[in-house]
Design a protein around this motif. Sequence first.
Motif: not given
Length: 475
Positions: A35-36, A41-42, A49-53, A101-102
């Motif tokens: 969800g985070t 990403t928005d 884009s976000l890519v998981r390390i 962002d929190d």
Amino acid sequence: MATQDRRVRSPEELIVVTHSTETALTPIALTENRGTESRLTDLLPAGASLVRIFGPANRLASRIAETPHADAGFGADYLNYFSVRGVTDELAAVAERLRADDAVNAAYVKPPAELPIAPSIAASTATDEAPATTPSFEQRQGYLDAAPQGIDARWAWTVPGGRGAGVRIVDVEGAWRFSHEDLRANQGGIIGGSPSSDQGWRDHGTAVAGVISGDVNEYGITGIVPDALIRAVSVFEAGSAAAIRTAADALSPGDVILLELHRPGPRFNFTDKPDQAGYIAIEWWPDDFAAIRYATGKGIIVVEAGGNGGQDLDDAIYDTRPAEFPSTWRNPFRGGADDSGAIVVGAGSPPPGFHDADHGPARSRLDFSNFGSRVDTQGWGLEVTTTGYGDLQGGADEDLWYTDVFSGTSSASPIVVGAVASYQGISAAAGGRKTPEEVRTRLRETGSPQTDAQQRPSSQRIGNLPDLRALNGSS
């Protein structure tokens, strides 16, 4: 004339670390983290884009099973590391937006990684055509010789496992030429990232591979562990932390990762400097530290270039947490609970007179080498003969190039990797491989001692030069 070009750098990297209410890899942790990821990403620019390390979230549990990560119940921490792809401009502004962002614990821009070659050394590429048959250069590889001059690789070759049989190594940097005439056996090629097309990165990776696992034949050079299998992961496209994770997932306990990178640190406000002053080992950055710990937690030996910044890594400047870093960050150079588990390598002088040069007393700290209590061991930082560059043998075909002047913590680190792989091969043949902590402890306890040089006393620690005979308990 070509030179050892370190000025082509890897791209800057924008890293995001999120908060999590969970520590264990539970279904709740996965749902929360996804969800985070969607929300952040928005916030990114179009096309980013976000890519998981640490790779796909649903694969993480199986990759850390039966490791201390799983036993300690903090595997969910690896879900929190992302890199941002598709953004090349205004990275700092994007990072600031994300930090608002929190759910974001940190968002920071890493300086480009560079090759830790000695800043004052330039190797000219010969224009003469290579001879019909390459001569043997092995006698120029003094680091293979008996201690205290070298690491006594020639002795190790007479011992079962001493040539590195069964040991796998992954070199993490930028580019290689595995088609070289002296790198035809036991080379597994590039298994991750997108290699740079730059000549300097390619020569560097080729030189590293030669030191570690150059072929056994009648010509050229011979690697310290020619029976070990060497492969490579490029930091280009992947980023350094993801490259380390990729390497770790390709290896087994007792295998070896080499990190041939350094970055400008806080001493000069992370500024790119041609003389590399202030450059430090990459574990100081949170995502690289996490990736190294991921690897060592899986039982993999990580050997890390200490960097060429001429820095005392015990200095208090490295304790100050950048505001963009995670709130939990602590200086890894202090070791203890914040120890990455890597073997950090400094650069020492070769024996005076070798290659008709004098850089100070043998095994004394070279002036560019970082030092401090966190530095575990040293290798030759100058006058290293290996594959690549072309100053020793050149011509039109890169596959025939050799050098006499590979340098920096760049040359020191593969010498240590060779010693570690030989030690692991001998240990396996005798009954069992050693753990990362056992290997590091043994390197600190044995070896040819560091010496004093004018204005560079041995109290500026770079550690001992490995001695394979002593490392294996022989004398």
